[in-house]
Write a protein that holds these residues in place. Structure first.
Motif, PDB file in Angstrom:
ATOM      1  N   ARG A  62       0.793  -1.334   0.063  1.00 52.51           N
ATOM      2  CA  ARG A  62      -0.077   0.031  -0.071  1.00 52.51           C
ATOM      3  C   ARG A  62       0.908   1.229  -0.050  1.00 52.51           C
ATOM      4  NH1 ARG A  62      -2.861   1.754   4.322  1.00 52.51           N
ATOM      5  NH2 ARG A  62      -1.734   0.166   5.341  1.00 52.51           N
ATOM      6  N   LYS A  63       1.953   1.263   0.612  1.00 53.79           N
ATOM      7  CA  LYS A  63       2.652   2.536   0.886  1.00 53.79           C
ATOM      8  C   LYS A  63       4.050   2.528   0.053  1.00 53.79           C
ATOM      9  CE  LYS A  63       0.765   3.582   5.568  1.00 53.79           C
ATOM     10  NZ  LYS A  63       1.155   2.662   6.962  1.00 53.79           N
ATOM     11  N   MET A  64       3.927   1.584  -1.003  1.00 50.68           N
ATOM     12  CA  MET A  64       5.192   1.515  -1.726  1.00 50.68           C
ATOM     13  C   MET A  64       4.951   1.930  -3.081  1.00 50.68           C
ATOM     14  SD  MET A  64       6.147  -2.495  -0.503  1.00 50.68           S
ATOM     15  CE  MET A  64       7.801  -2.570  -0.838  1.00 50.68           C
ATOM     16  N   THR A  65       5.991   2.304  -3.824  1.00 46.27           N
ATOM     17  CA  THR A  65       5.889   2.552  -5.401  1.00 46.27           C
ATOM     18  C   THR A  65       6.343   1.146  -6.120  1.00 46.27           C
ATOM     19  OG1 THR A  65       6.471   4.729  -4.682  1.00 46.27           O
ATOM     20  CG2 THR A  65       6.179   4.193  -7.220  1.00 46.27           C
ATOM     21  N   LEU A  66       5.464   0.643  -6.793  1.00 48.37           N
ATOM     22  CA  LEU A  66       5.750  -0.528  -7.670  1.00 48.37           C
ATOM     23  C   LEU A  66       5.738  -0.239  -9.145  1.00 48.37           C
ATOM     24  CD1 LEU A  66       3.047  -3.168  -5.940  1.00 48.37           C
ATOM     25  CD2 LEU A  66       5.460  -2.483  -5.364  1.00 48.37           C
ATOM     26  N   ASP A  67       6.899  -1.069  -9.634  1.00 47.21           N
ATOM     27  CA  ASP A  67       6.962  -0.890 -11.106  1.00 47.21           C
ATOM     28  C   ASP A  67       5.808  -1.524 -11.877  1.00 47.21           C
ATOM     29  OD1 ASP A  67       9.447   0.113 -12.612  1.00 47.21           O
ATOM     30  OD2 ASP A  67       9.559  -1.958 -13.360  1.00 47.21           O
ATOM     31  N   ALA A  68       5.444  -0.861 -13.096  1.00 47.36           N
ATOM     32  CA  ALA A  68       4.111  -1.118 -13.858  1.00 47.36           C
ATOM     33  C   ALA A  68       4.132  -2.881 -13.797  1.00 47.36           C
ATOM     34  CB  ALA A  68       4.111  -0.147 -15.051  1.00 47.36           C
ATOM     35  N   ASP A  69       5.278  -3.191 -14.168  1.00 49.24           N
ATOM     36  CA  ASP A  69       4.957  -4.576 -14.571  1.00 49.24           C
ATOM     37  C   ASP A  69       4.990  -5.580 -13.097  1.00 49.24           C
ATOM     38  OD1 ASP A  69       7.685  -4.277 -13.762  1.00 49.24           O
ATOM     39  OD2 ASP A  69       8.239  -5.370 -15.732  1.00 49.24           O
ATOM     40  N   VAL A  70       5.039  -5.006 -11.987  1.00 48.05           N
ATOM     41  CA  VAL A  70       4.799  -5.904 -10.768  1.00 48.05           C
ATOM     42  C   VAL A  70       3.328  -6.389 -10.761  1.00 48.05           C
ATOM     43  CG1 VAL A  70       4.861  -5.967  -8.339  1.00 48.05           C
ATOM     44  CG2 VAL A  70       6.778  -4.941  -9.603  1.00 48.05           C
ATOM     45  N   ASP A  71       3.123  -7.570 -10.886  1.00 46.93           N
ATOM     46  CA  ASP A  71       1.871  -8.196 -10.886  1.00 46.93           C
ATOM     47  C   ASP A  71       1.444  -9.098  -9.339  1.00 46.93           C
ATOM     48  OD1 ASP A  71      -0.584  -9.563 -11.070  1.00 46.93           O
ATOM     49  OD2 ASP A  71      -0.225 -10.394 -13.094  1.00 46.93           O
ATOM     50  N   LEU A  72       1.075  -8.227  -8.532  1.00 41.01           N
ATOM     51  CA  LEU A  72       0.751  -8.897  -7.110  1.00 41.01           C
ATOM     52  C   LEU A  72      -0.301 -10.237  -7.033  1.00 41.01           C
ATOM     53  CD1 LEU A  72       0.830  -5.896  -4.834  1.00 41.01           C
ATOM     54  CD2 LEU A  72       2.547  -7.063  -5.321  1.00 41.01           C
ATOM     55  N   PHE A  80      19.580  11.757  -6.072  1.00 44.52           N
ATOM     56  CA  PHE A  80      18.809  10.684  -5.664  1.00 44.52           C
ATOM     57  C   PHE A  80      18.076  10.848  -4.505  1.00 44.52           C
ATOM     58  CE2 PHE A  80      22.443   8.921  -8.088  1.00 44.52           C
ATOM     59  CZ  PHE A  80      21.716   7.907  -8.822  1.00 44.52           C
ATOM     60  N   VAL A  81      18.065  11.947  -3.956  1.00 46.09           N
ATOM     61  CA  VAL A  81      17.352  12.054  -2.612  1.00 46.09           C
ATOM     62  C   VAL A  81      15.725  12.552  -2.935  1.00 46.09           C
ATOM     63  CG1 VAL A  81      17.132  13.455  -0.561  1.00 46.09           C
ATOM     64  CG2 VAL A  81      19.450  12.854  -1.325  1.00 46.09           C
ATOM     65  N   GLY A  82      14.865  11.693  -2.168  1.00 50.05           N
ATOM     66  CA  GLY A  82      13.426  12.162  -2.589  1.00 50.05           C
ATOM     67  C   GLY A  82      13.135  11.434  -3.842  1.00 50.05           C
ATOM     68  N   MET A  83      14.082  10.570  -4.527  1.00 49.19           N
ATOM     69  CA  MET A  83      13.389   9.941  -5.814  1.00 49.19           C
ATOM     70  C   MET A  83      12.711   8.613  -5.292  1.00 49.19           C
ATOM     71  SD  MET A  83      15.893   8.959  -8.851  1.00 49.19           S
ATOM     72  CE  MET A  83      16.202   6.945  -9.103  1.00 49.19           C
ATOM     73  N   PRO A  84      11.626   8.387  -5.616  1.00 44.61           N
ATOM     74  CA  PRO A  84      10.735   7.483  -5.133  1.00 44.61           C
ATOM     75  C   PRO A  84      11.378   6.101  -5.349  1.00 44.61           C
ATOM     76  CG  PRO A  84       9.573   8.398  -6.988  1.00 44.61           C
ATOM     77  CD  PRO A  84      10.602   9.154  -6.709  1.00 44.61           C
ATOM     78  N   LEU A  85      11.186   5.070  -4.441  1.00 37.67           N
ATOM     79  CA  LEU A  85      11.892   3.941  -4.705  1.00 37.67           C
ATOM     80  C   LEU A  85      10.882   2.792  -5.452  1.00 37.67           C
ATOM     81  CD1 LEU A  85      14.246   2.037  -3.830  1.00 37.67           C
ATOM     82  CD2 LEU A  85      13.229   1.317  -1.807  1.00 37.67           C
ATOM     83  N   THR A  86      11.198   2.203  -6.467  1.00 38.61           N
ATOM     84  CA  THR A  86      10.420   1.636  -7.098  1.00 38.61           C
ATOM     85  C   THR A  86      10.529   0.190  -7.253  1.00 38.61           C
ATOM     86  OG1 THR A  86      10.109   3.402  -8.529  1.00 38.61           O
ATOM     87  CG2 THR A  86       9.108   1.600  -9.496  1.00 38.61           C
ATOM     88  N   VAL A  87       9.640  -0.531  -6.597  1.00 39.24           N
ATOM     89  CA  VAL A  87      10.206  -2.200  -6.296  1.00 39.24           C
ATOM     90  C   VAL A  87       9.644  -2.510  -7.904  1.00 39.24           C
ATOM     91  CG1 VAL A  87       9.349  -4.163  -5.354  1.00 39.24           C
ATOM     92  CG2 VAL A  87       9.785  -2.052  -3.731  1.00 39.24           C
ATOM     93  N   LYS A  88      10.670  -3.404  -8.505  1.00 37.55           N
ATOM     94  CA  LYS A  88      10.517  -4.103  -9.641  1.00 37.55           C
ATOM     95  C   LYS A  88      10.142  -5.404  -9.530  1.00 37.55           C
ATOM     96  CE  LYS A  88      13.474  -0.859 -11.824  1.00 37.55           C
ATOM     97  NZ  LYS A  88      14.362  -0.355 -11.410  1.00 37.55           N
TER      98      LYS A  88
END
Ligand code: ATP
Length: 266
Positions: free
Chosen positions: A196-206, A257-265
């Motif tokens: 919910r509070k993470m930024t996911l890469d578009a192709d992450v299919d939970l 890099f600071v403040g750049m959202p971390l995108t989980v792939k």
């Protein structure tokens, strides 16, 4: 109340939305605890004694603690988290006194949810060597369970077979609720909750991830660890990019890099 000042009890910040799956459990606790604390006038004289004691049992890491915290939060009740082994003392009489203190504090800050983790520890040695001390302890716990007002007890154990039968009689931890490993749908629900509070890469299919063979028999805690690993992999990647940029002498300021959202792939 003073117990609040001491930081002994507090309202937890876990909400229902932080809990994935466990829908049935949620509705049980909603009916038996949350609504009762929120709308006491509706429950004043139902003419029947309703359960105030529960025992959650099942494998570790499946959300027993989490749901107990969410119950207290939703009800706006204080929460006391205690573990069976913490109560135990080798000094005669001290364990009983620990139990008395615990419940006195709970009554002082009622409405209160006491989450009694590893409650089997209080009972397993009964009848064995040195058992008389433990037997008095069980008796003390039963006395306290019998005189609760505004105090709801949620016990938890991974070893239901080790629980003293006297503890699960009516009026005590009478409602037995099994918390099993999540099924496919529940795994998806837990992953979505965790993300919910993470930024996911578009192709992450939970959906696919939760239903995959690789996640079979995963507990909620395992899924949490999986998301942690994925996040770490992204951080590794970011570090590599940063170091490559530095090696190339690219005029890349570190602060970019600071403040750049971390995108989980994927
Ligand atoms: P134990 O028997 O070891 O005390 P437990 O059943 O109480 O385990 P929790 O402490 O509630 O398990 O879960 C551990 C962690 O796993 C939680 O803090 C949470 O991050 C994650 N987790 C487990 N189940 C769920 C769930 N249903 N929804 C979301 N997160 C979960």
């Amino acid at each position: 109340p003073s117990s609040r000042r001491e930081g002994f009890s507090s309202i937890p910040n876990v909400k229902w939305e932080d809990v994935g799956g466990l829908e049935t459990l949620r509705s049980v606790f909603d009916r038996y605890i949350v609504r009762r604390i929120k709308y006491p006038e509706d429950y004043e004289d139902p003419g029947i004694k309703m359960a105030t004691g529960f025992l959650l049992y099942g494998p570790p890491g499946c959300g027993k603690t989490l749901i107990a915290q969410a119950v207290a939060n939703e009800a706006g009740a204080n929460f006391i988290h205690i573990k069976g082994p913490e109560i135990m003392s080798k000094y005669v009489g001290e364990s009983e006194s620990n139990i008395r203190t615990l419940f006195t504090r709970a009554r002082t800050c009622a409405p209160c949810v006491v989450f009694f983790d590893e409650v089997d520890a209080v009972t397993t040695h009964r009848g064995t060597e040195g058992g008389w001390v433990v037997e008095r302890l069980v008796t003390q716990l039963l006395v306290e369970l019998d005189k609760r007002e505004g105090v709801y007890v949620i016990g938890a154990t991974n070893r239901p077979e080790a629980i003293d039968k006297a503890l699960i009689r009516p009026g005590r931890m009478e409602k037995l609720l099994c918390v099993t490993l999540p099924n496919e749908d529940e795994r998806v629900s837990i992953l979505k909750t965790l993300a919910r509070k993470m930024t996911l890469d578009a192709d992450v299919d939970l959906n696919a991830m939760g239903r995959s063979e690789g996640c079979a028999n995963f507990s909620g805690a395992d899924l949490y660890a999986l998301m942690g690993e994925a996040t770490m992999a992204c951080l590794d990647e970011r570090t590599n990019e940063r170091e490559e940029a530095a090696a190339k002498g690219t005029d890349e300021p570190r602060s970019s890099f600071v403040g750049m959202p971390l995108t989980v792939k994927a």
